[in-house]
Design a protein around this motif. Sequence first.
Motif, PDB file in Angstrom:
ATOM      1  N   LYS A   1       0.834  -1.196   0.000  1.00  0.00           N
ATOM      2  CA  LYS A   1       0.000   0.000   0.000  1.00  0.00           C
ATOM      3  C   LYS A   1       0.875   1.256   0.000  1.00  0.00           C
ATOM      4  N   PRO A   2       0.470   2.288  -0.737  1.00  0.00           N
ATOM      5  CA  PRO A   2       1.299   3.497  -0.823  1.00  0.00           C
ATOM      6  C   PRO A   2       1.339   4.254   0.501  1.00  0.00           C
ATOM      7  N   SER A   3       2.461   4.898   0.731  1.00  0.00           N
ATOM      8  CA  SER A   3       2.611   5.732   1.920  1.00  0.00           C
ATOM      9  C   SER A   3       1.822   7.022   1.728  1.00  0.00           C
ATOM     10  N   ASN A   4       1.755   7.822   2.784  1.00  0.00           N
ATOM     11  CA  ASN A   4       1.040   9.100   2.689  1.00  0.00           C
ATOM     12  C   ASN A   4       1.692  10.031   1.662  1.00  0.00           C
ATOM     13  N   LYS A   5       3.023   9.968   1.565  1.00  0.00           N
ATOM     14  CA  LYS A   5       3.721  10.798   0.575  1.00  0.00           C
ATOM     15  C   LYS A   5       3.365  10.359  -0.833  1.00  0.00           C
ATOM     16  N   MET A   6       3.319   9.048  -1.049  1.00  0.00           N
ATOM     17  CA  MET A   6       2.959   8.534  -2.359  1.00  0.00           C
ATOM     18  C   MET A   6       1.518   8.886  -2.706  1.00  0.00           C
ATOM     19  N   LEU A   7       0.622   8.813  -1.721  1.00  0.00           N
ATOM     20  CA  LEU A   7      -0.767   9.212  -1.953  1.00  0.00           C
ATOM     21  C   LEU A   7      -0.855  10.671  -2.374  1.00  0.00           C
ATOM     22  N   ALA A   8      -0.053  11.514  -1.728  1.00  0.00           N
ATOM     23  CA  ALA A   8      -0.042  12.941  -2.063  1.00  0.00           C
ATOM     24  C   ALA A   8       0.430  13.148  -3.500  1.00  0.00           C
ATOM     25  N   VAL A   9       1.448  12.388  -3.916  1.00  0.00           N
ATOM     26  CA  VAL A   9       1.949  12.484  -5.288  1.00  0.00           C
ATOM     27  C   VAL A   9       0.877  12.050  -6.284  1.00  0.00           C
ATOM     28  N   LEU A  10       0.186  10.951  -5.980  1.00  0.00           N
ATOM     29  CA  LEU A  10      -0.873  10.460  -6.869  1.00  0.00           C
ATOM     30  C   LEU A  10      -2.007  11.466  -6.986  1.00  0.00           C
TER      31      LEU A  10
END
Length: 226
Positions: free
Chosen positions: A182-191
């Motif tokens: 599952k993506p991290s919070n940083k990855m979610l922000a990038v998406l």
Amino acid sequence: MIGFYDYTVVLTYISLICSVFGMTQAIDGRFRVAIVCLALSGLLDMFDGKVARTKKDRTDDQKLFGVQIDSLCDVVCFGIFPAMICYILGVRGILGGIIIAYYGVCSVIRLAFFNVLETNRQREEDGANKYYHGLPITTMAIVLPLTFLLNFCISQFAFKCVLMVVLAVVGTLFIVDFKLKKPSNKMLAVLVFIVAAAVIVILLFSKYHIIRVPVFESPLLQKMME
């Protein structure tokens, strides 16, 4: 009244409302509004689980209800809604119908299997699962807006072919058994940033024309007499 009514399911319901409204807009030919609704549904789905887990005193029934209601809404938001958009954009004919049906079946299988896994997991442990089994169905809320950007640089026929390939590939990845962290919070922000940028480009520059072909059907009795 049946069901559970608290803040843990609010985002899930809002996501569903966005998708249902988006369907009405897609049918009316307002594609840009529909794609915004799809992206917004995906954004809300990213955080509904995090919000639900903030309530520490949930009963087992409330947890199970959350799992079921999330999957039921996901069927509409990321199964039926994207398939409808692709159909309206031109994925039609025998091959198009088969691909759309295949995508829909894969969506249902993926979510049913998730329900089984998540129900069994919650009996043994608390907290969020760290891995997906197969591609999460919400991926379509990211893939479809990005795919639409190709419309600016390829022909309409090629774009329809790309949509068919996307539906077939993403649908297959729903049911292939592999672990995806599952993506991290940083990855979610990038998406979120990437999808937001794609949606802005679509809103500002898209001139896509949805062809609406009227179909006139005579009464069945009249057809039988012809």
